[in-house]
Design a protein around this motif. Sequence first.
Motif, PDB file in Angstrom:
ATOM      1  N   ASP A  37       9.078 -11.774  21.584  1.00  0.00           N
ATOM      2  CA  ASP A  37       7.868 -11.069  22.327  1.00  0.00           C
ATOM      3  C   ASP A  37       6.914 -11.701  22.535  1.00  0.00           C
ATOM      4  O   ASP A  37       6.212 -12.530  21.415  1.00  0.00           O
ATOM      5  CB  ASP A  37       7.697  -9.925  21.476  1.00  0.00           C
ATOM      6  CG  ASP A  37       6.668  -8.772  22.049  1.00  0.00           C
ATOM      7  OD1 ASP A  37       6.106  -9.045  23.080  1.00  0.00           O
ATOM      8  OD2 ASP A  37       6.807  -7.872  21.456  1.00  0.00           O
ATOM      9  N   SER A  39       4.298 -10.312  24.614  1.00  0.00           N
ATOM     10  CA  SER A  39       3.269  -9.350  25.206  1.00  0.00           C
ATOM     11  C   SER A  39       1.857  -9.684  24.767  1.00  0.00           C
ATOM     12  O   SER A  39       1.717 -10.393  23.628  1.00  0.00           O
ATOM     13  CB  SER A  39       3.806  -8.153  24.998  1.00  0.00           C
ATOM     14  OG  SER A  39       3.921  -7.835  23.423  1.00  0.00           O
ATOM     15  N   SER A  76       7.862 -10.795  28.192  1.00  0.00           N
ATOM     16  CA  SER A  76       6.751  -9.772  28.424  1.00  0.00           C
ATOM     17  C   SER A  76       7.227  -8.591  29.447  1.00  0.00           C
ATOM     18  O   SER A  76       8.192  -7.852  29.433  1.00  0.00           O
ATOM     19  CB  SER A  76       5.674 -10.428  28.707  1.00  0.00           C
ATOM     20  OG  SER A  76       5.631 -11.119  29.882  1.00  0.00           O
ATOM     21  N   THR A 108       6.014  -4.959  27.442  1.00  0.00           N
ATOM     22  CA  THR A 108       6.933  -5.050  26.626  1.00  0.00           C
ATOM     23  C   THR A 108       8.354  -4.572  27.204  1.00  0.00           C
ATOM     24  O   THR A 108       8.440  -3.621  27.189  1.00  0.00           O
ATOM     25  CB  THR A 108       6.735  -4.459  25.183  1.00  0.00           C
ATOM     26  OG1 THR A 108       5.380  -5.056  24.685  1.00  0.00           O
ATOM     27  CG2 THR A 108       7.677  -4.836  24.183  1.00  0.00           C
ATOM     28  N   THR A 110      11.666  -5.240  26.537  1.00  0.00           N
ATOM     29  CA  THR A 110      12.845  -5.833  25.801  1.00  0.00           C
ATOM     30  C   THR A 110      14.158  -5.886  26.538  1.00  0.00           C
ATOM     31  O   THR A 110      14.797  -6.618  26.076  1.00  0.00           O
ATOM     32  CB  THR A 110      12.646  -5.144  24.311  1.00  0.00           C
ATOM     33  OG1 THR A 110      11.146  -5.107  23.641  1.00  0.00           O
ATOM     34  CG2 THR A 110      13.678  -5.758  23.122  1.00  0.00           C
ATOM     35  N   THR A 140      10.120  -8.630  17.952  1.00  0.00           N
ATOM     36  CA  THR A 140       9.027  -7.858  18.418  1.00  0.00           C
ATOM     37  C   THR A 140       8.144  -7.125  17.774  1.00  0.00           C
ATOM     38  O   THR A 140       8.300  -6.864  16.722  1.00  0.00           O
ATOM     39  CB  THR A 140       9.974  -6.936  19.385  1.00  0.00           C
ATOM     40  OG1 THR A 140       9.018  -5.847  20.197  1.00  0.00           O
ATOM     41  CG2 THR A 140      10.732  -5.918  18.423  1.00  0.00           C
ATOM     42  N   SER A 144       9.679  -1.165  23.044  1.00  0.00           N
ATOM     43  CA  SER A 144       9.783  -1.324  24.393  1.00  0.00           C
ATOM     44  C   SER A 144       9.443  -0.515  25.424  1.00  0.00           C
ATOM     45  O   SER A 144       9.524   0.881  25.453  1.00  0.00           O
ATOM     46  CB  SER A 144      11.387  -1.569  24.679  1.00  0.00           C
ATOM     47  OG  SER A 144      11.605  -2.168  25.860  1.00  0.00           O
TER      48      SER A 144
END
Length: 437
Positions: A37, A39, A76, A108, A110, A140, A144
């Motif tokens: 992750d 983000s 991201s 995010t 995912t 993460t 998501s």
Amino acid sequence: MYLKRVSVFTLCLCVLTSVYLCAGCSTAVNDLVYIVDGSWSVGSADFETAKQWLINITSQFDISSYYTQVAVIQYSDTPRLEIPLGLHQSGAELIQAIQSITYLGGNTQTGRAIRFAVDHVFSSSQRASQVKHRIAVVVTDGKSQDDVVDISMEARAQGITIFAVGVGSEITTSELITIANKPSSAYVLYAEDYTTIDRIRDSMEQKLCEESVCPTRIPVASRDEKGFELMVGMKIQTKAKKIPGSLVSEAAYALTVSTDITENTKEIFPEGLPPSYVFVATIRLKGTASKLTFDLWRVLSKDKEFQAAVTLSGKDKTVTFTTTSIRQKEQKVVFKDNFQTLYDGKWHQLKLLVRPTQVTSFLDDEPIQEILLDPMEAIYINGETQVAKRRGTDITVPVEIQKLRLYCDPYQSERETACEIYSVVRSLTMPLLPLQD
């Protein structure tokens, strides 16, 4: 920032010769993809911490075209392939590449990142016919913003094992469980935040190693545990005589001097041993077996050097554990106290919890002693694994065996009880006597 110690000497031997074939976590043949992750909620400082965590947990593997290849995806709004699978063929190159990754920032997505890993990264492997394990680690810190259900199911259906690592308080547990393999207790990990993520490094290392070297399952109660059912693998149930066990519900097997329990190690531990494991044996030592010194279980190299062993001495009333060492050919630790009852002719459960730096002994669920270990090496698997052999010979010692297992999860030491032992069952079920005035 450095990788932890890896024995270059051992790894070179593995590559250069097939006579001395060693195996373990470092020599596992993996395609390992980190999906990280990047983000806005992570932040640049925590992202640097996450990068170091990747470096740390990768250190147990030999990064090469022979063994583990690593890819890194940062995601991201869109996924970005930071390190293609197999691009770097040494640990030093991989470290430098991970350190050079720049923070992305964004939302995010995912599910989109997992899709990218399945469609474009795992599929790009040049070793498709050779790789035994395809593993994804999703890291993460939040929920998501797209769907993760369908692609996670698809990835698992294609044989990709997924670990989900949730960091911080904004994660959604149900989503992590949806992403990861089952059971979630084995494939989902949590960290309070990025400053404490290193606390789960040992757990992540152990789980990755288990996935690499312990693909088999042992049915235990309501769950399957990773490990090695040595009663089956060593063919004890077909080679030895079946006898009544410790309880009416249990069966056991009696070995005689003419029973040879010997198998090729490559057939028993094809990927070597994990860094932590639990050895469990339920046995009865009667007659000569209670007086002799013998290896209840041993793994020998092609040159008859000890790679692992549990040795019982009826004369000294001791238990000895032997394993490999980075400093010498082998190391031994002797448990000298409180094992007298193991040799009393009754059924007992012996348990050894082996960790990278220590080994702990148990008898009938009671902890006996903990002894420190030097760092261990991978084992050579071109030799033989044997059961109940006189020390230094191939002569079988007549013992009775009800259980012989090696679990890969060290926490199985807490779950594996000795309830099959009559004295233990009785102590648990006896009513408490009233207090006397």
